[in-house]
Design a protein around this motif. Structure first.
Motif, short mmCIF file in Angstrom:
data_model
loop_
_atom_site.label_atom_id
_atom_site.label_comp_id
_atom_site.label_asym_id
_atom_site.label_seq_id
_atom_site.Cartn_x
_atom_site.Cartn_y
_atom_site.Cartn_z
N ASN A 1 -6.40 -8.43 3.99
CA ASN A 1 -4.98 -8.08 4.13
C ASN A 1 -4.41 -8.30 5.52
OD1 ASN A 1 -4.49 -6.81 1.42
ND2 ASN A 1 -6.21 -5.56 2.13
N ASP B 1 -12.80 6.27 1.31
CA ASP B 1 -14.00 6.10 0.47
C ASP B 1 -15.26 5.80 1.29
OD1 ASP B 1 -12.88 6.62 -1.94
OD2 ASP B 1 -13.20 4.62 -2.80
N ASN C 1 -1.66 2.24 7.47
CA ASN C 1 -0.71 2.82 6.53
C ASN C 1 -0.85 4.34 6.43
OD1 ASN C 1 0.24 3.74 3.87
ND2 ASN C 1 0.83 1.60 3.67
N LYS D 1 -19.53 0.14 -2.86
CA LYS D 1 -19.37 0.93 -1.63
C LYS D 1 -20.68 1.65 -1.29
CE LYS D 1 -14.38 1.25 -2.01
NZ LYS D 1 -13.23 1.93 -2.63
N PHE E 1 0.81 -1.22 0.00
CA PHE E 1 0.00 0.00 0.00
C PHE E 1 0.85 1.27 0.00
CE2 PHE E 1 -3.02 -3.29 1.09
CZ PHE E 1 -3.98 -3.01 0.12
N ASP F 1 -3.83 -0.68 13.85
CA ASP F 1 -3.85 -2.03 13.29
C ASP F 1 -5.20 -2.68 13.59
OD1 ASP F 1 -3.47 -4.71 12.70
OD2 ASP F 1 -1.51 -4.84 13.66
N ASN G 1 -8.40 1.91 -8.52
CA ASN G 1 -9.69 1.29 -8.17
C ASN G 1 -10.71 1.50 -9.28
OD1 ASN G 1 -9.33 0.02 -5.79
ND2 ASN G 1 -10.12 1.66 -4.50
N ASP H 1 -6.43 3.28 9.73
CA ASP H 1 -5.66 2.45 8.80
C ASP H 1 -4.25 2.31 9.35
OD1 ASP H 1 -6.12 1.66 5.59
OD2 ASP H 1 -4.03 1.81 6.19
N ALA I 1 -13.83 -2.31 4.41
CA ALA I 1 -14.04 -2.57 2.98
C ALA I 1 -12.71 -2.94 2.33
CB ALA I 1 -14.64 -1.34 2.28
N PHE I 2 -12.67 -4.09 1.74
CA PHE I 2 -11.47 -4.58 1.04
C PHE I 2 -10.23 -4.49 1.93
CE2 PHE I 2 -14.25 -2.78 -2.38
CZ PHE I 2 -14.69 -4.01 -2.84
N ALA J 1 -9.22 -0.17 8.24
CA ALA J 1 -8.52 -0.36 6.95
C ALA J 1 -9.16 0.61 5.96
CB ALA J 1 -8.58 -1.81 6.47
N GLY J 2 -9.46 1.80 6.46
CA GLY J 2 -10.25 2.78 5.71
C GLY J 2 -9.50 3.44 4.58
N GLY J 3 -8.18 3.28 4.54
CA GLY J 3 -7.38 3.78 3.41
C GLY J 3 -7.59 5.26 3.16
N MET K 1 -1.62 5.92 2.91
CA MET K 1 -3.04 5.84 2.50
C MET K 1 -3.85 6.91 3.25
SD MET K 1 -3.45 3.41 0.18
CE MET K 1 -5.09 2.72 0.20
N TYR L 1 -3.86 4.91 -5.82
CA TYR L 1 -4.84 3.94 -5.34
C TYR L 1 -6.26 4.23 -5.87
CZ TYR L 1 -7.85 1.23 -2.35
OH TYR L 1 -8.82 0.38 -1.91
N1 SAM Z 1 -11.21 0.62 2.65
C1 SAM Z 1 -10.54 1.33 1.59
C2 SAM Z 1 -11.32 1.21 0.30
O1 SAM Z 1 -12.23 0.39 0.24
O2 SAM Z 1 -11.00 1.93 -0.65
C3 SAM Z 1 -9.09 0.85 1.42
C4 SAM Z 1 -8.96 -0.59 1.04
S1 SAM Z 1 -7.30 -1.05 0.60
C5 SAM Z 1 -7.57 -2.30 -0.57
C6 SAM Z 1 -6.78 -1.98 2.00
C7 SAM Z 1 -6.33 -1.13 3.17
O3 SAM Z 1 -6.09 -1.99 4.28
C8 SAM Z 1 -5.03 -0.37 2.94
O4 SAM Z 1 -5.24 0.99 3.14
C9 SAM Z 1 -4.08 -0.95 3.98
O5 SAM Z 1 -3.14 -0.04 4.47
C10 SAM Z 1 -5.05 -1.43 5.05
N2 SAM Z 1 -4.53 -2.44 5.97
C11 SAM Z 1 -3.82 -3.56 5.66
N3 SAM Z 1 -3.55 -4.25 6.78
C12 SAM Z 1 -4.11 -3.57 7.82
C13 SAM Z 1 -4.18 -3.78 9.21
N4 SAM Z 1 -3.62 -4.86 9.79
N5 SAM Z 1 -4.83 -2.89 9.97
C14 SAM Z 1 -5.40 -1.79 9.41
N6 SAM Z 1 -5.36 -1.53 8.09
C15 SAM Z 1 -4.73 -2.41 7.30
#
Ligand code: SAM
Length: 247
Positions: A141, A70, A94, A46, A23, A119, A34, A92, A136-137, A65-67, A97, A30
């Protein structure tokens, strides 16, 4: 112990570092990727998620994991339609992101979102802090899906809603072969062209293939303590929504 990372197995503590690398590498492209990858369809998925959530003023939301935000932006707009405000945290692991999300937030000053590093497996929130937890998505991960689900349960207040949007298993005959060909060959090429990174998009395709199918994932949600687990397929099961409640 080893855990899956795409189509290979890696050490538990290595997976988090590798996922972060994916990421970090794609954050700047990103949102564009998408749209290109899904032909814009991720936007409808979404929207379907937030429609089912039916967010209301006064509720407390966390999007994990809101990135780039969105889901959080959609929740905020959903609440605004009802003429009120809500507490929304976009969390998130990261920072790249989240940085993109904060930049987008700057272009929509009427929307208040709190951005938090954290995390999914060890959320930086007290128990019972939220009325709804969305992801979401993202859950595909994490290193330990069961830990992330238990954390979702912990941070939700009794009566709270869990809603997950994730790639799933195609259940429409014929569509599965087509989708497989698309994700294993076209997707990495698109990733190389647009984000300069085919490996990350190969990881995406492989991680989708290894994620539990609808029923197996529903069982994991139940095992974390949730009740009333429901599934809705999107595009024949390319993606699915899982909804559940903390009773
Ligand atoms: N939810 C957003 C969307 O739908 O556009 C972002 C999805 S993106 C595919 C996956 C996200 O999961 C990334 O931003 C990544 O950093 C985050 N991520 C991965 N492992 C994670 C963890 N252990 N805890 C929190 N976030 C995590």
């Amino acid at each position: 112990m080893s855990v899956p990372f795409g189509n290979r197995d890696v050490a538990e503590d290595e997976k988090k570092r590798l996922v972060r690398g994916v990421f970090d590498s794609v954050a700047h492209r990103y949102d564009l990727m998408n749209d290109l990858m899904s032909g814009g369809v991720h936007r409808f998925w979404k929207d379907a998620m937030v429609d089912w959530l039916n967010p209301r003023p006064g509720q407390r939301f966390v999007d994990v994991a809101g990135g780039t935000g969105d889901i959080a932006f959609r929740i905020a707009r959903g609440v605004q339609k009802h003429g009120g405000a809500a507490g929304i945290v976009c969390c998130d692991i990261n920072r790249e992101m989240l940085g993109e999300g904060i930049r987008r937030g700057g272009e929509a000053p009427e929307i208040a979102i709190r951005w938090a590093g954290g995390d999914a497996e060890a959320l930086p929130f007290k128990a019972s802090s939220f009325d709804a937890y969305t992801i979401a998505f993202g859950i595909r991960n994490v290193t330990h899906i069961d830990r992330a689900l238990r954390e979702a349960y912990r941070v939700l207040a009794p009566g709270g809603r869990f809603l997950c949007l994730e790639f799933s298993r195609v259940e429409t005959p014929g569509l599965d072969a087509l989708y497989d060909a698309y994700s294993s060959s076209i997707l990495p090429r698109l990733g190389r062209l647009v984000a300069g990174d085919s490996d990350s998009y190969r990881y995406l395709a492989e991680s989708i293939r290894r994620f539990p199918a609808q029923k197996a994932f529903a069982r994991l949600i139940g095992q974390a303590g949730f009740g009333q687990v429901r599934v809705r397929n999107l595009a024949g099961g390319i993606a699915a929504l899982h909804s559940a409640w903390k009773t």
